[in-house]
Scaffold this motif. Structure first.
Motif, PDB file in Angstrom:
ATOM      1  N   ILE A  87      50.493  93.081  17.993  1.00 31.70           N
ATOM      2  CA  ILE A  87      49.819  91.924  17.520  1.00 31.70           C
ATOM      3  C   ILE A  87      50.195  91.468  16.190  1.00 31.70           C
ATOM      4  CG2 ILE A  87      47.557  91.143  17.336  1.00 31.70           C
ATOM      5  CD1 ILE A  87      46.569  92.933  19.303  1.00 31.70           C
ATOM      6  N   ILE A  88      50.281  92.397  15.190  1.00 31.23           N
ATOM      7  CA  ILE A  88      50.358  92.259  13.893  1.00 31.23           C
ATOM      8  C   ILE A  88      51.942  91.673  13.771  1.00 31.23           C
ATOM      9  CG2 ILE A  88      50.807  93.478  11.609  1.00 31.23           C
ATOM     10  CD1 ILE A  88      48.530  95.502  12.711  1.00 31.23           C
ATOM     11  N   ILE A  89      52.855  92.355  14.521  1.00 29.44           N
ATOM     12  CA  ILE A  89      54.368  91.974  14.276  1.00 29.44           C
ATOM     13  C   ILE A  89      54.305  90.596  14.886  1.00 29.44           C
ATOM     14  CG2 ILE A  89      56.745  92.273  15.384  1.00 29.44           C
ATOM     15  CD1 ILE A  89      55.767  95.176  15.581  1.00 29.44           C
ATOM     16  N   SER A  90      53.934  90.053  15.834  1.00 30.02           N
ATOM     17  CA  SER A  90      53.949  88.832  16.584  1.00 30.02           C
ATOM     18  C   SER A  90      53.202  87.979  15.629  1.00 30.02           C
ATOM     19  CB  SER A  90      53.283  88.845  17.804  1.00 30.02           C
ATOM     20  OG  SER A  90      52.349  87.908  18.165  1.00 30.02           O
ATOM     21  N   GLY A 177      43.228  85.000  30.775  1.00 31.40           N
ATOM     22  CA  GLY A 177      42.483  85.768  31.708  1.00 31.40           C
ATOM     23  C   GLY A 177      43.164  85.901  33.045  1.00 31.40           C
ATOM     24  N   ILE A 178      43.935  84.997  33.504  1.00 30.43           N
ATOM     25  CA  ILE A 178      44.687  85.180  34.730  1.00 30.43           C
ATOM     26  C   ILE A 178      45.630  86.362  34.509  1.00 30.43           C
ATOM     27  CG2 ILE A 178      46.209  84.022  36.397  1.00 30.43           C
ATOM     28  CD1 ILE A 178      44.826  81.442  35.462  1.00 30.43           C
ATOM     29  N   CYS A 179      46.434  86.261  33.224  1.00 28.90           N
ATOM     30  CA  CYS A 179      47.335  87.215  33.015  1.00 28.90           C
ATOM     31  C   CYS A 179      46.866  88.802  32.819  1.00 28.90           C
ATOM     32  CB  CYS A 179      48.107  86.891  31.558  1.00 28.90           C
ATOM     33  SG  CYS A 179      49.095  85.394  31.539  1.00 28.90           S
ATOM     34  N   SER A 180      45.537  88.901  32.304  1.00 26.04           N
ATOM     35  CA  SER A 180      45.038  90.124  32.237  1.00 26.04           C
ATOM     36  C   SER A 180      44.433  90.667  33.605  1.00 26.04           C
ATOM     37  CB  SER A 180      43.943  89.999  31.049  1.00 26.04           C
ATOM     38  OG  SER A 180      44.342  89.495  29.778  1.00 26.04           O
ATOM     39  N   TYR A 246      45.284  88.646  24.355  1.00 23.31           N
ATOM     40  CA  TYR A 246      46.079  89.080  25.471  1.00 23.31           C
ATOM     41  C   TYR A 246      45.828  90.570  25.668  1.00 23.31           C
ATOM     42  CZ  TYR A 246      49.452  90.092  28.982  1.00 23.31           C
ATOM     43  OH  TYR A 246      50.215  90.936  30.037  1.00 23.31           O
ATOM     44  N   TYR A 247      45.998  91.166  24.344  1.00 21.62           N
ATOM     45  CA  TYR A 247      46.270  92.595  24.191  1.00 21.62           C
ATOM     46  C   TYR A 247      44.562  93.111  24.335  1.00 21.62           C
ATOM     47  CZ  TYR A 247      45.946  97.044  21.961  1.00 21.62           C
ATOM     48  OH  TYR A 247      45.417  98.408  21.488  1.00 21.62           O
ATOM     49  N   VAL A 248      43.721  92.411  23.864  1.00 25.75           N
ATOM     50  CA  VAL A 248      42.421  92.889  23.999  1.00 25.75           C
ATOM     51  C   VAL A 248      41.889  92.724  25.643  1.00 25.75           C
ATOM     52  CG1 VAL A 248      39.975  92.060  23.566  1.00 25.75           C
ATOM     53  CG2 VAL A 248      41.634  92.194  21.739  1.00 25.75           C
ATOM     54  N   MET A 249      42.008  91.637  26.145  1.00 29.60           N
ATOM     55  CA  MET A 249      41.636  91.431  27.406  1.00 29.60           C
ATOM     56  C   MET A 249      42.192  92.419  28.408  1.00 29.60           C
ATOM     57  SD  MET A 249      40.724  87.387  27.819  1.00 29.60           S
ATOM     58  CE  MET A 249      40.220  87.656  29.411  1.00 29.60           C
ATOM     59  N   PHE A 250      43.728  92.761  28.264  1.00 33.13           N
ATOM     60  CA  PHE A 250      44.647  93.422  29.093  1.00 33.13           C
ATOM     61  C   PHE A 250      44.125  94.813  28.974  1.00 33.13           C
ATOM     62  CE2 PHE A 250      48.214  96.152  29.487  1.00 33.13           C
ATOM     63  CZ  PHE A 250      48.660  95.922  30.747  1.00 33.13           C
ATOM     64  N   THR A 251      43.844  95.268  27.912  1.00 39.61           N
ATOM     65  CA  THR A 251      43.527  96.947  27.491  1.00 39.61           C
ATOM     66  C   THR A 251      42.093  96.821  28.212  1.00 39.61           C
ATOM     67  OG1 THR A 251      44.906  96.896  25.550  1.00 39.61           O
ATOM     68  CG2 THR A 251      43.392  98.351  25.849  1.00 39.61           C
ATOM     69  N   THR A 252      41.282  96.250  27.962  1.00 41.59           N
ATOM     70  CA  THR A 252      40.083  96.301  28.427  1.00 41.59           C
ATOM     71  C   THR A 252      39.833  96.431  29.908  1.00 41.59           C
ATOM     72  OG1 THR A 252      39.057  95.390  26.526  1.00 41.59           O
ATOM     73  CG2 THR A 252      37.636  95.533  28.493  1.00 41.59           C
ATOM     74  N   LEU A 253      40.417  95.518  30.366  1.00 39.99           N
ATOM     75  CA  LEU A 253      40.454  95.397  32.267  1.00 39.99           C
ATOM     76  C   LEU A 253      41.298  96.270  32.590  1.00 39.99           C
ATOM     77  CD1 LEU A 253      40.978  91.548  32.387  1.00 39.99           C
ATOM     78  CD2 LEU A 253      38.864  92.835  33.028  1.00 39.99           C
TER      79      LEU A 253
END
Length: 327
Positions: A87-90, A177-180, A246-253
């Motif tokens: 996230i930081i790099i991007s 949301g769909i991606c995650s 994306y990182y937050v939702m993906f990690t959580t799900l």
């Protein structure tokens, strides 16, 4: 053990560098493709002919491969939180290469998302690694996980069929949301495939099991869906905002899906559960801040356009009056 953790740490950091860079490469490729054809956000696939987009794809694949190998050497509690580095790099690369400014509130949102995600991952329940594809299949067909899959697919269909045409271009949570949601199912399938490959290489072939190929089909479908909607998100919204959300939702799900499938929540104590709740609240707060930052950028952009249009109209009226015969 320390040596293995060191290898896992290096691979995880390298993975974050590659994945964070891939967002920027694909974003630049999408911009180039959008200049000569239909944009991905509007259903176009011109980006498939853009070399820069493919460079981003290759970079992401390398990053994901490094991340996969990192889990072999180090525990998930060490590897997964390091994904926040992408996230930081991007965000930094987007600031300098894409000229997408990340304001102070955006930085605060990123920090909140990272802190919340790290807390969730650290206190997430430990999973027990299955020893065969059949064992994973039994876990995947248990009632609790089947209900989770049904709910997930219902939400995905609602997002695609109803919310995407309605607010897909203005609400980042639709595409992400769909991606995650699909990404969480991808991880479950990839884990089964990884175990099958490992066992096969050890001499216990898993190729003849139909469950192996079913997991391959599910993983392929989920990955393709993820890529399509991730491209739409990157083409429509600021890359510095897409990455952390994306990182937050993906990690959580993924944590939720893993906990349901492997029944690890029963071993949690009160302190861990409380920490996870605090992590979820922090993540939710960060997501709201990031989404609010996006809305402010859109409003500022629209106000600039309106000011320019009104200024242009005034100048045009002034020129018309100068060249009018009555004048």
């Amino acid at each position: 053990m320390e040596s293995d953790n060191g290898k896992g740490l290096i691979l995880a950091v390298a993975s974050s560098v590659f994945i964070g860079s891939s967002f920027i490469l694909k974003k630049k490729g999408l911009k180039r493709a959008g200049a000569i054809g239909t944009r991905a956000g509007y259903g176009g696939y011109t980006y498939l002919l853009e070399p820069l987009w493919w460079a981003g794809m290759v970079t992401m694949i390398v990053g994901e491969a490094a991340n996969f190998v990192a889990y072999i050497y180090a525990p998930a509690v060490l590897v997964t939180p390091l994904g926040a580095l992408s996230i930081i790099i991007s965000a930094v690369l987007a600031h300098f290469l894409l000229k997408e400014k990340l304001k102070k509130m955006g930085v605060l949102g990123c920090v909140s998302c990272i802190v919340g995600s790290v807390v969730i991952v650290i206190h997430a329940p430990k999973e027990q690694t299955p020893n065969s594809v059949e064992e994973i299949w039994n876990l995947a067909t248990q009632p609790a996980f089947l209900v989770y899959v049904a709910i997930t697919m219902s939400i995905v269909l609602a997002l695609i069929l109803h919310f995407e045409p309605l607010c897909g271009q203005t609400n980042i949570l639709v595409y992400i949301g769909i991606c995650s949601l699909m990404g969480a199912l991808t991880v479950m399938s990839i884990k089964a495939i990884g175990i099958a490959i490992k066992l096969t290489m050890e001499g216990v072939s898993q190729i003849g099991y139909p469950q192996t190929w079913l997991f391959v089909m599910v993983a392929a479908t989920c990955v393709v869906t993820q890529l399509i909607y991730l491209n739409k998100a990157l083409d429509t919204f600021n890359a510095a905002i897409v990455s952390p959300v994306y990182y937050v939702m993906f990690t959580t799900l993924t944590i939720v899906a893993s906990a349901i499938m492997f029944k690890d929540w029963s071993g949690q104590d009160a302190a861990s559960i409380a920490s996870e709740i605090c992590g979820f609240i922090t993540v939710l707060t960060g997501t709201m801040i990031l989404h609010g930052t996006r809305e402010e950028e859109q409003q500022a952009s629209s106000e600039t356009v309106r000011w320019y249009d009104s200024r242009k109209s005034v100048n045009e009226e002034h020129l018309i009056s100068l060249y009018s015969p009555e004048y």
